[in-house]
Write a protein that holds these residues in place. Structure first.
Motif, PDB file in Angstrom:
ATOM      1  N   GLN A  12      20.497  44.257  59.655  1.00 21.08           N
ATOM      2  CA  GLN A  12      21.608  44.004  58.743  1.00 21.08           C
ATOM      3  C   GLN A  12      22.937  44.066  59.498  1.00 21.08           C
ATOM      4  O   GLN A  12      23.059  44.803  60.483  1.00 21.08           O
ATOM      5  N   PRO A  13      23.926  43.323  59.074  1.00 20.96           N
ATOM      6  CA  PRO A  13      25.260  43.455  59.677  1.00 20.96           C
ATOM      7  C   PRO A  13      25.722  44.899  59.602  1.00 20.96           C
ATOM      8  O   PRO A  13      25.558  45.563  58.576  1.00 20.96           O
ATOM      9  N   SER A 125      21.379  39.459  59.716  1.00 18.47           N
ATOM     10  CA  SER A 125      21.631  38.773  58.451  1.00 18.47           C
ATOM     11  C   SER A 125      21.409  39.746  57.296  1.00 18.47           C
ATOM     12  O   SER A 125      20.558  40.629  57.374  1.00 18.47           O
ATOM     13  N   SER A 126      22.169  39.545  56.235  1.00 14.82           N
ATOM     14  CA  SER A 126      21.971  40.348  55.030  1.00 14.82           C
ATOM     15  C   SER A 126      21.017  39.640  54.066  1.00 14.82           C
ATOM     16  O   SER A 126      20.694  40.180  53.014  1.00 14.82           O
TER      17      SER A 126
END
Length: 126
Positions: A12-13, A125-126
Motif C-alpha cells: 500500500q502507499p 497500489s491501494s
C-alpha cells in the motif's frame, strides 16, 4: 555469477517492504552491489549502491531518505528496505553486481553493472 531476488509483493502507499538478494558463485564481499529498477515504459534506474565492505552507500534522489540498502557478507545477501512507498516505486527490482573486484570501490553508474538477477516485482497500489 548467480543472483536471486525475492520478496516482491503488492504494498500500500506509505507502506514498507524489504527485498532480498541471494548471491553465489563469486566473491561477494569484494564487489559493490546495487539495486536497479525498471518500470513499464521507463528506462532502468539505478536506485541504491553499497560498497563491498559495506562502508558506503548512495541513493538516487527519487528514493533518498526512504530506501536503505544493506548487506550481510557472511550470508552473501543484499537487502533494500523500502519505506514510505509511493505508486511510482512500482517496478521490477533487480539485484546487480559491479564489474570491478575491489571491496572499497564506489561507483554510481548503471553501465558498470553487467550482472543482474531475474528481478522481483514490487507493486504499490491501494
Amino acid at each position: 555469477v548467480q543472483l536471486v531476488e525475492s520478496g516482491g509483493a503488492l504494498a500500500q502507499p506509505g507502506g514498507s517492504l524489504t527485498l532480498s538478494c541471494a548471491a553465489s558463485k563469486f566473491a561477494f564481499s569484494n564487489y559493490e552491489m546495487s539495486w536497479i529498477r525498471q518500470a513499464p515504459g521507463k528506462e532502468r534506474e539505478l536506485v541504491a549502491v553499497i560498497t563491498g565492505a559495506g562502508g558506503a552507500t548512495d541513493y538516487a534522489d527519487s528514493v533518498r531518505g526512504r530506501f536503505t540498502i544493506t548487506r550481510d557478507n557472511a550470508k552473501n545477501a543484499l537487502y533494500p528496505r523500502m519505506d514510505s512507498l509511493k505508486p511510482e516505486d512500482t517496478a521490477l527490482y533487480y539485484c546487480a553486481k559491479n564489474r570491478r573486484f575491489d571491496k572499497y570501490y564506489y561507483s554510481f553508474r548503471l553501465d558498470e553493472y553487467p550482472d543482474w538477477g531475474q528481478g522481483t516485482q514490487v507493486t504499490v497500489s491501494s
